[in-house]
Design a protein around this motif. Structure first.
Motif, PDB file in Angstrom:
ATOM      1  N   SER A   3       0.803  -1.159  -0.004  1.00  0.00           N
ATOM      2  CA  SER A   3       0.088   0.167   0.066  1.00  0.00           C
ATOM      3  C   SER A   3       0.774   1.385   0.048  1.00  0.00           C
ATOM      4  O   SER A   3       0.198   2.059   0.153  1.00  0.00           O
ATOM      5  CB  SER A   3      -1.086  -0.010   1.208  1.00  0.00           C
ATOM      6  OG  SER A   3      -0.267  -0.055   2.411  1.00  0.00           O
ATOM      7  N   GLY A   4       2.130   1.240  -0.210  1.00  0.00           N
ATOM      8  CA  GLY A   4       3.026   2.275  -0.297  1.00  0.00           C
ATOM      9  C   GLY A   4       4.325   2.131   0.117  1.00  0.00           C
ATOM     10  O   GLY A   4       4.943   0.977   0.291  1.00  0.00           O
ATOM     11  N   LYS A   5       4.917   3.128   0.560  1.00  0.00           N
ATOM     12  CA  LYS A   5       6.429   2.990   1.225  1.00  0.00           C
ATOM     13  C   LYS A   5       6.334   2.407   2.428  1.00  0.00           C
ATOM     14  O   LYS A   5       7.543   2.041   2.595  1.00  0.00           O
ATOM     15  CB  LYS A   5       6.864   4.651   1.274  1.00  0.00           C
ATOM     16  CG  LYS A   5       8.443   4.714   1.689  1.00  0.00           C
ATOM     17  CD  LYS A   5       8.681   6.363   1.478  1.00  0.00           C
ATOM     18  CE  LYS A   5      10.181   6.441   1.844  1.00  0.00           C
ATOM     19  NZ  LYS A   5      10.424   7.939   1.741  1.00  0.00           N
ATOM     20  N   SER A   8       1.925  -1.183   6.313  1.00  0.00           N
ATOM     21  CA  SER A   8       0.685  -0.726   6.915  1.00  0.00           C
ATOM     22  C   SER A   8      -0.453  -1.540   6.938  1.00  0.00           C
ATOM     23  O   SER A   8      -0.311  -2.546   6.170  1.00  0.00           O
ATOM     24  CB  SER A   8       0.380   0.752   6.426  1.00  0.00           C
ATOM     25  OG  SER A   8      -0.040   0.427   4.954  1.00  0.00           O
ATOM     26  N   PRO A  48       8.264   1.837   9.775  1.00  0.00           N
ATOM     27  CA  PRO A  48       7.813   3.256   9.904  1.00  0.00           C
ATOM     28  C   PRO A  48       8.251   3.484  11.466  1.00  0.00           C
ATOM     29  O   PRO A  48       8.486   2.531  12.325  1.00  0.00           O
ATOM     30  CB  PRO A  48       6.328   3.411   9.563  1.00  0.00           C
ATOM     31  CG  PRO A  48       5.968   2.111  10.053  1.00  0.00           C
ATOM     32  CD  PRO A  48       6.681   1.172   9.548  1.00  0.00           C
ATOM     33  N   ASP A 130       6.926  10.678  -3.009  1.00  0.00           N
ATOM     34  CA  ASP A 130       6.229   9.716  -2.136  1.00  0.00           C
ATOM     35  C   ASP A 130       5.622  10.408  -0.999  1.00  0.00           C
ATOM     36  O   ASP A 130       4.286  10.017  -0.781  1.00  0.00           O
ATOM     37  CB  ASP A 130       7.224   8.786  -1.715  1.00  0.00           C
ATOM     38  CG  ASP A 130       7.418   7.516  -2.284  1.00  0.00           C
ATOM     39  OD1 ASP A 130       6.455   7.098  -3.345  1.00  0.00           O
ATOM     40  OD2 ASP A 130       8.456   6.668  -2.418  1.00  0.00           O
ATOM     41  N   ASP A 131       5.868  11.615  -0.576  1.00  0.00           N
ATOM     42  CA  ASP A 131       5.287  12.176   0.321  1.00  0.00           C
ATOM     43  C   ASP A 131       4.098  12.840  -0.208  1.00  0.00           C
ATOM     44  O   ASP A 131       2.943  12.682   0.560  1.00  0.00           O
ATOM     45  CB  ASP A 131       6.266  13.396   1.033  1.00  0.00           C
ATOM     46  CG  ASP A 131       7.354  12.799   1.889  1.00  0.00           C
ATOM     47  OD1 ASP A 131       7.146  11.637   2.348  1.00  0.00           O
ATOM     48  OD2 ASP A 131       8.178  13.597   2.060  1.00  0.00           O
ATOM     49  N   ALA A 134       1.489  10.270  -0.476  1.00  0.00           N
ATOM     50  CA  ALA A 134       0.855   9.813   0.785  1.00  0.00           C
ATOM     51  C   ALA A 134      -0.355  10.823   1.117  1.00  0.00           C
ATOM     52  O   ALA A 134      -1.356  10.578   1.670  1.00  0.00           O
ATOM     53  CB  ALA A 134       1.915   9.909   1.866  1.00  0.00           C
ATOM     54  N   ARG A 137      -3.324  10.177  -1.019  1.00  0.00           N
ATOM     55  CA  ARG A 137      -4.141   9.193  -0.511  1.00  0.00           C
ATOM     56  C   ARG A 137      -4.699   9.577   0.839  1.00  0.00           C
ATOM     57  O   ARG A 137      -5.845   8.967   0.908  1.00  0.00           O
ATOM     58  CB  ARG A 137      -3.274   7.909  -0.214  1.00  0.00           C
ATOM     59  CG  ARG A 137      -2.675   7.319  -1.537  1.00  0.00           C
ATOM     60  CD  ARG A 137      -1.817   6.199  -1.317  1.00  0.00           C
ATOM     61  NE  ARG A 137      -1.324   5.591  -2.761  1.00  0.00           N
ATOM     62  CZ  ARG A 137      -0.157   4.770  -2.827  1.00  0.00           C
ATOM     63  NH1 ARG A 137       0.740   4.732  -1.823  1.00  0.00           N
ATOM     64  NH2 ARG A 137       0.270   4.254  -3.910  1.00  0.00           N
ATOM     65  N   LYS A 138      -4.243  10.181   1.588  1.00  0.00           N
ATOM     66  CA  LYS A 138      -4.971  10.485   2.937  1.00  0.00           C
ATOM     67  C   LYS A 138      -6.066  11.251   2.632  1.00  0.00           C
ATOM     68  O   LYS A 138      -7.258  11.335   3.026  1.00  0.00           O
ATOM     69  CB  LYS A 138      -4.210  11.233   3.710  1.00  0.00           C
ATOM     70  CG  LYS A 138      -4.731  11.571   5.244  1.00  0.00           C
ATOM     71  CD  LYS A 138      -3.504  12.329   6.152  1.00  0.00           C
ATOM     72  CE  LYS A 138      -4.285  12.412   7.461  1.00  0.00           C
ATOM     73  NZ  LYS A 138      -3.271  13.269   8.461  1.00  0.00           N
ATOM     74  N   SER A 319      -1.998  11.156  -8.004  1.00  0.00           N
ATOM     75  CA  SER A 319      -0.853  10.164  -7.516  1.00  0.00           C
ATOM     76  C   SER A 319      -0.460   9.276  -8.462  1.00  0.00           C
ATOM     77  O   SER A 319       0.838   9.088  -8.315  1.00  0.00           O
ATOM     78  CB  SER A 319      -1.743   9.438  -6.228  1.00  0.00           C
ATOM     79  OG  SER A 319      -1.863  10.117  -5.044  1.00  0.00           O
ATOM     80  N   GLU A 323       3.426   8.622  -9.102  1.00  0.00           N
ATOM     81  CA  GLU A 323       3.942   7.318  -9.191  1.00  0.00           C
ATOM     82  C   GLU A 323       4.770   7.136 -10.626  1.00  0.00           C
ATOM     83  O   GLU A 323       5.973   6.594 -10.411  1.00  0.00           O
ATOM     84  CB  GLU A 323       3.068   6.363  -8.823  1.00  0.00           C
ATOM     85  CG  GLU A 323       2.362   6.388  -7.476  1.00  0.00           C
ATOM     86  CD  GLU A 323       1.426   5.231  -7.280  1.00  0.00           C
ATOM     87  OE1 GLU A 323       0.954   4.617  -8.269  1.00  0.00           O
ATOM     88  OE2 GLU A 323       0.971   5.036  -6.232  1.00  0.00           O
TER      89      GLU A 323
END
Length: 351
Positions: A3-5, A8, A48, A130-131, A134, A137-138, A319, A323
């Motif tokens: 689901s990402g870097k 989670s 993380p 990537d930030d 993120a 996505r949030k 996003s 990517e």
């Protein structure tokens, strides 16, 4: 890990006593890198800083702790996502049974290692993308949560209708059979959950528009993981075990999406009861009642809800573009073909 870097999701847990005794050698700490050992080879993620100070690595994963005297952790993470590294993984994978690698193989794979200062600069460029991904996505997740809350407020004391009367649920077909490898993406559950990757199937086949997903279409995986999605990628073909949901004229897309979301706990309970088969629902379950706002309330809130729907879709599409930029920059930065300064200019224009 998909689901990402950072790793989670919905974790499972062991007691501290179990972790300290039987699993003391299988732990990972913030800043470590975790690799998939078998199954979906090539997956890699960072541990993380929050919310936990240690994790237990499953038997299908491997943990790497970077020596900070020689390498920057985030640089190593990005290096291990590069096409050159993934090719090494595939070339060295043990094909007996489920394709897999082991710690010995992982230790022999090679990555570029410029001076640490340069590593950090490369990682900062890619990390900025990537930030932003993120954040998008949030944003999309929060917009959907807000939309669902608005829907619940609209349906207080509202009437109910069969879910199936709000939209047409078109089941995909086994379009992966005989796929050419070129053309449009064939959307399987894997593409819904993890995005488009090396194992994604493509096909040149001509299909009816009912089986074509366009950005903004609603897709509902009714078998396996049972998930609801707003498709935001390019035109693609809907495979079996996925409904393309086509709202009827009087019910806008945002409303049909929330109506399905309202029934998802019920659907998942049904799927969980399939003890001897893969969890799924049947068409008859789509006839179950779901609350719907009055036509007056739909009209009153349509402008706002449509705007929220569009904003979430825009964030998801942005996003995807970020990517693509990150993945395009990655090999050129790793090889030194592209200077960090030039890459910073491209990134600043995008974020």
């Amino acid at each position: 890990m998909s689901s990402g870097k950072f790793i989670s999701g919905d974790f499972v847990y062991v007691t501290p006593l179990k972790a300290d005794s039987d699993l003391s050698r299988n732990q990972a700490s913030p800043g470590d890198i975790v690799f998939t050992q078998r199954g979906t080879l090539g997956q890699v993620a960072l541990v993380p800083e929050v919310p936990f100070d240690r994790y237990v690595v499953s038997q299908s994963q491997m943990r790497l702790t970077v020596n900070p005297e020689f390498a920057d952790t985030e640089f190593v993470y990005y290096a291990c996502k590069s096409p050159e590294f993934l090719k090494q993984v595939n070339d060295n994978a043990i094909s007996t049974g489920v394709p897999h690698i082991n710690l010995g193989i992982l230790g022999r794979l090679r990555i570029p290692l410029p001076p640490v200062s340069q590593q950090r600069a490369v990682a900062q460029v890619l990390g900025a993308l990537d930030d932003k991904i993120a954040v998008n996505r949030k944003l999309s997740r929060k917009v959907d949560e807000l939309s669902f809350s608005c829907y619940l407020a609209m349906v207080e004391d509202a009437m109910s209708i069969p879910l199936s009367s709000a939209a047409q649920f078109v089941n995909g077909k086994p379009f992966t059979k005989g796929a050419s490898g070129t053309g449009r993406v064939v959307i399987r559950i894997a593409e819904l959950n993890s995005g488009i990757g090396p194992s994604t199937v493509r096909s040149d086949i001509e299909v009816d528009d009912r089986y074509i997903a366009q950005p903004g279409d609603i897709l509902f995986a009714w078998s396996g993981s049972l998930t609801l999605h707003r498709w935001f990628r390019g035109e693609a073909i809907v495979n079996q075990h996925i409904f393309k949901v086509i709202p009827h004229q009087e019910y806008p897309a945002w409303l049909v999406y929330q109506m399905i979301a309202h029934k998802m706990p019920y659907f998942k309970d049904i799927a969980a009861d399939k003890a001897t088969t893969m969890g799924h629902i049947q068409r008859k379950h789509l006839d179950e009642p779901v609350p719907v706002p009055s036509p007056e309330k739909i009209q009153e809130h349509d402008e706002l809800m449509t705007a929220l729907w569009g904003r979430a879709l825009l964030a998801e599409q942005e996003s995807e573009k970020l990517e693509a930029l990150r993945d395009a920059l990655l090999p050129h930065l790793m090889s030194g073909e592209l200077r960090v300064r030039d890459a910073e200019g491209l990134v600043s224009e995008s974020v």
